[in-house]
Motif scaffolding. Sequence first.
Motif, PDB file in Angstrom:
ATOM      1  N   ILE A 221       0.835  -1.206   0.000  1.00 25.98           N
ATOM      2  CA  ILE A 221       0.000   0.000   0.000  1.00 25.98           C
ATOM      3  C   ILE A 221       0.868   1.253   0.000  1.00 25.98           C
ATOM      4  O   ILE A 221       0.612   2.233  -0.723  1.00 25.98           O
ATOM      5  N   ARG A 222       1.915   1.246   0.790  1.00 26.65           N
ATOM      6  CA  ARG A 222       2.799   2.403   0.840  1.00 26.65           C
ATOM      7  C   ARG A 222       3.483   2.627  -0.508  1.00 26.65           C
ATOM      8  O   ARG A 222       3.633   3.767  -0.981  1.00 26.65           O
ATOM      9  N   GLY A 223       3.937   1.536  -1.153  1.00 25.21           N
ATOM     10  CA  GLY A 223       4.596   1.674  -2.456  1.00 25.21           C
ATOM     11  C   GLY A 223       3.681   2.275  -3.517  1.00 25.21           C
ATOM     12  O   GLY A 223       4.092   3.164  -4.270  1.00 25.21           O
ATOM     13  N   TRP A 224       2.425   1.774  -3.583  1.00 23.71           N
ATOM     14  CA  TRP A 224       1.488   2.335  -4.561  1.00 23.71           C
ATOM     15  C   TRP A 224       1.178   3.790  -4.265  1.00 23.71           C
ATOM     16  O   TRP A 224       1.097   4.625  -5.185  1.00 23.71           O
ATOM     17  N   LEU A 225       1.005   4.115  -2.997  1.00 20.87           N
ATOM     18  CA  LEU A 225       0.691   5.503  -2.665  1.00 20.87           C
ATOM     19  C   LEU A 225       1.870   6.425  -2.963  1.00 20.87           C
ATOM     20  O   LEU A 225       1.696   7.559  -3.433  1.00 20.87           O
ATOM     21  N   GLU A 226       3.104   6.000  -2.683  1.00 26.96           N
ATOM     22  CA  GLU A 226       4.271   6.823  -2.995  1.00 26.96           C
ATOM     23  C   GLU A 226       4.423   6.996  -4.514  1.00 26.96           C
ATOM     24  O   GLU A 226       4.791   8.076  -5.017  1.00 26.96           O
ATOM     25  N   ALA A 227       4.106   5.927  -5.274  1.00 24.74           N
ATOM     26  CA  ALA A 227       4.182   6.037  -6.734  1.00 24.74           C
ATOM     27  C   ALA A 227       3.159   7.032  -7.266  1.00 24.74           C
ATOM     28  O   ALA A 227       3.438   7.833  -8.179  1.00 24.74           O
ATOM     29  N   ALA A 228       1.933   6.997  -6.686  1.00 29.29           N
ATOM     30  CA  ALA A 228       0.918   7.958  -7.123  1.00 29.29           C
ATOM     31  C   ALA A 228       1.303   9.378  -6.725  1.00 29.29           C
ATOM     32  O   ALA A 228       1.067  10.350  -7.462  1.00 29.29           O
ATOM     33  N   GLN A 229       1.916   9.513  -5.533  1.00 29.73           N
ATOM     34  CA  GLN A 229       2.335  10.838  -5.078  1.00 29.73           C
ATOM     35  C   GLN A 229       3.434  11.403  -5.978  1.00 29.73           C
ATOM     36  O   GLN A 229       3.474  12.610  -6.257  1.00 29.73           O
ATOM     37  N   ASP A 230       4.316  10.543  -6.462  1.00 33.56           N
ATOM     38  CA  ASP A 230       5.410  10.986  -7.323  1.00 33.56           C
ATOM     39  C   ASP A 230       4.971  11.097  -8.781  1.00 33.56           C
ATOM     40  O   ASP A 230       5.778  11.448  -9.644  1.00 33.56           O
ATOM     41  N   ALA A 233       2.267   6.620 -10.969  1.00 29.39           N
ATOM     42  CA  ALA A 233       1.102   5.750 -11.141  1.00 29.39           C
ATOM     43  C   ALA A 233      -0.149   6.622 -11.170  1.00 29.39           C
ATOM     44  O   ALA A 233      -0.257   7.599 -10.427  1.00 29.39           O
ATOM     45  N   ASP A 234      -1.065   6.257 -12.043  1.00 20.30           N
ATOM     46  CA  ASP A 234      -2.326   7.001 -12.156  1.00 20.30           C
ATOM     47  C   ASP A 234      -3.347   6.376 -11.214  1.00 20.30           C
ATOM     48  O   ASP A 234      -3.528   5.143 -11.193  1.00 20.30           O
ATOM     49  N   PRO A 235      -4.051   7.195 -10.458  1.00 20.37           N
ATOM     50  CA  PRO A 235      -5.088   6.654  -9.563  1.00 20.37           C
ATOM     51  C   PRO A 235      -6.350   6.248 -10.324  1.00 20.37           C
ATOM     52  O   PRO A 235      -7.430   6.832 -10.148  1.00 20.37           O
ATOM     53  N   ASP A 236      -6.209   5.276 -11.172  1.00 16.52           N
ATOM     54  CA  ASP A 236      -7.335   4.795 -11.965  1.00 16.52           C
ATOM     55  C   ASP A 236      -8.062   3.700 -11.187  1.00 16.52           C
ATOM     56  O   ASP A 236      -7.662   3.319 -10.082  1.00 16.52           O
ATOM     57  N   PRO A 237      -9.161   3.167 -11.737  1.00 16.74           N
ATOM     58  CA  PRO A 237      -9.887   2.102 -11.024  1.00 16.74           C
ATOM     59  C   PRO A 237      -9.028   0.881 -10.706  1.00 16.74           C
ATOM     60  O   PRO A 237      -9.187   0.257  -9.651  1.00 16.74           O
ATOM     61  N   ALA A 238      -8.095   0.528 -11.587  1.00 19.72           N
ATOM     62  CA  ALA A 238      -7.218  -0.620 -11.290  1.00 19.72           C
ATOM     63  C   ALA A 238      -6.320  -0.342 -10.095  1.00 19.72           C
ATOM     64  O   ALA A 238      -6.062  -1.213  -9.259  1.00 19.72           O
ATOM     65  N   PHE A 239      -5.838   0.925 -10.016  1.00 21.43           N
ATOM     66  CA  PHE A 239      -5.006   1.324  -8.880  1.00 21.43           C
ATOM     67  C   PHE A 239      -5.780   1.224  -7.573  1.00 21.43           C
ATOM     68  O   PHE A 239      -5.311   0.663  -6.579  1.00 21.43           O
ATOM     69  N   VAL A 240      -7.007   1.762  -7.586  1.00 17.33           N
ATOM     70  CA  VAL A 240      -7.842   1.711  -6.378  1.00 17.33           C
ATOM     71  C   VAL A 240      -8.182   0.262  -6.021  1.00 17.33           C
ATOM     72  O   VAL A 240      -8.203  -0.126  -4.850  1.00 17.33           O
ATOM     73  N   SER A 241      -8.455  -0.550  -7.041  1.00 16.59           N
ATOM     74  CA  SER A 241      -8.790  -1.949  -6.779  1.00 16.59           C
ATOM     75  C   SER A 241      -7.611  -2.683  -6.137  1.00 16.59           C
ATOM     76  O   SER A 241      -7.785  -3.505  -5.235  1.00 16.59           O
ATOM     77  N   SER A 242      -6.378  -2.381  -6.594  1.00 17.80           N
ATOM     78  CA  SER A 242      -5.209  -3.035  -6.003  1.00 17.80           C
ATOM     79  C   SER A 242      -5.035  -2.639  -4.546  1.00 17.80           C
ATOM     80  O   SER A 242      -4.748  -3.480  -3.678  1.00 17.80           O
ATOM     81  N   LEU A 243      -5.232  -1.335  -4.291  1.00 25.02           N
ATOM     82  CA  LEU A 243      -5.133  -0.906  -2.891  1.00 25.02           C
ATOM     83  C   LEU A 243      -6.216  -1.548  -2.036  1.00 25.02           C
ATOM     84  O   LEU A 243      -5.991  -1.896  -0.880  1.00 25.02           O
ATOM     85  N   LEU A 244      -7.395  -1.696  -2.604  1.00 29.23           N
ATOM     86  CA  LEU A 244      -8.490  -2.318  -1.863  1.00 29.23           C
ATOM     87  C   LEU A 244      -8.161  -3.777  -1.538  1.00 29.23           C
ATOM     88  O   LEU A 244      -8.449  -4.252  -0.427  1.00 29.23           O
ATOM     89  N   GLU A 245      -7.551  -4.472  -2.507  1.00 31.37           N
ATOM     90  CA  GLU A 245      -7.183  -5.865  -2.263  1.00 31.37           C
ATOM     91  C   GLU A 245      -6.170  -5.967  -1.113  1.00 31.37           C
ATOM     92  O   GLU A 245      -6.278  -6.843  -0.246  1.00 31.37           O
ATOM     93  N   ALA A 286       0.215  -8.046  -9.253  1.00 28.76           N
ATOM     94  CA  ALA A 286      -0.179  -6.638  -9.268  1.00 28.76           C
ATOM     95  C   ALA A 286       0.114  -5.986  -7.922  1.00 28.76           C
ATOM     96  O   ALA A 286       0.536  -4.818  -7.855  1.00 28.76           O
ATOM     97  N   ALA A 287      -0.076  -6.744  -6.797  1.00 34.74           N
ATOM     98  CA  ALA A 287       0.156  -6.173  -5.482  1.00 34.74           C
ATOM     99  C   ALA A 287       1.635  -5.895  -5.236  1.00 34.74           C
ATOM    100  O   ALA A 287       1.998  -4.952  -4.526  1.00 34.74           O
ATOM    101  N   HIS A 288       2.532  -6.704  -5.853  1.00 34.81           N
ATOM    102  CA  HIS A 288       3.965  -6.533  -5.621  1.00 34.81           C
ATOM    103  C   HIS A 288       4.677  -5.856  -6.785  1.00 34.81           C
ATOM    104  O   HIS A 288       5.911  -5.785  -6.792  1.00 34.81           O
ATOM    105  N   GLN A 289       3.931  -5.377  -7.775  1.00 40.33           N
ATOM    106  CA  GLN A 289       4.552  -4.795  -8.956  1.00 40.33           C
ATOM    107  C   GLN A 289       5.358  -3.551  -8.616  1.00 40.33           C
ATOM    108  O   GLN A 289       6.471  -3.351  -9.109  1.00 40.33           O
ATOM    109  N   ALA A 290       4.805  -2.692  -7.784  1.00 44.69           N
ATOM    110  CA  ALA A 290       5.484  -1.446  -7.451  1.00 44.69           C
ATOM    111  C   ALA A 290       6.815  -1.713  -6.748  1.00 44.69           C
ATOM    112  O   ALA A 290       7.848  -1.089  -7.059  1.00 44.69           O
TER     113      ALA A 290
END
Length: 340
Positions: A221-230, A233-245, A286-290
Amino acid sequence: PTRSERKALDALTELADACLKRQGREGVRLNNDLSWGDPAPVAVPGEPGAVVPRPVPAPRDAPAEQAAPSVEMPELTGENDRAIASCVGTARSEQLSSYVASPALLFIGDEGGATLPGFDLSPANTARIAGAAALVLALTVGASVFAGARLVRPLHALTGAAQRMRDGEQPTSVPVSGDDEVGRLATAFNDMSAHRARLEEQRKAMVSDVAHELRTPLSNIRGWLEAAQDGLADPDPAFVSSLLEEAVLLQHIIDDLQDLAAADAGALRLHPEPVEVRELLGQVAAAHQARAENAGVTLAVATPAPGPALSADPVRLRQAVGNLVSNAVRHTPEGGRVTL
């Protein structure tokens, strides 16, 4: 008479003659029935010519053992006969003196008639009794001290080991002294100490496992959020779905903390259902891609389409595969490749 009887009668005659000679009288010859002189004829009805001899009476002060046989005899009237009878009685006492015990006096009490005390011990006997009692007491005290020391020593060891366990030190075993009650107590304590050590190791391993399980989804979760902050990564539905998982996985791990007793026993509850392997591996990748991109590691999924169907608990299986992928990404050098 037999030879021994004649010998005894001759000896008695000599003793009686010696007594009579001391009195100035003539000696006599004793017959077999201890009579003397020629028997005086006495008429017996029905037996003409039969005689009854004159037996010799025992002295009045002679002991009962020396008394003459009970024979009814005529009264002695002559002074010479009385002297002979006295000498014969004295001779018999002298002859039997070596075979008859001396008279003894038995006193119940003392000679003065006073009542004796209950315990009349001499000083020597009193000292012996006191010494024997002191020796028995000393031996008893020594045996008690020795037995007490043997009993208390292992108890002190048990007490010290229990106090060290209470203070948080590493559990230790105590020596087993024997097969008695204290020895069995020491054996039971050693078993309890070993069991407690195993439980402590399991608790530490469980805490480490729980920390690892919590760290993996939180890192994703931290990796995806840092990628979106930088802006990587685009906060698209797939991004939100991965964070939800990942959030759902984290929620399951937190819920599992309520089942610590089952985790210690190695029997967590499972809920099997049909699972598509390709879909499950895609979710893990997908969860470990970042994290893989940050480490310079290529993460890919290689399964046939459609993938095999399994009957498994999807949450537990995804958790197990996610741990493997996390370790693989962490230990793969930059430029490497991890394939699911």
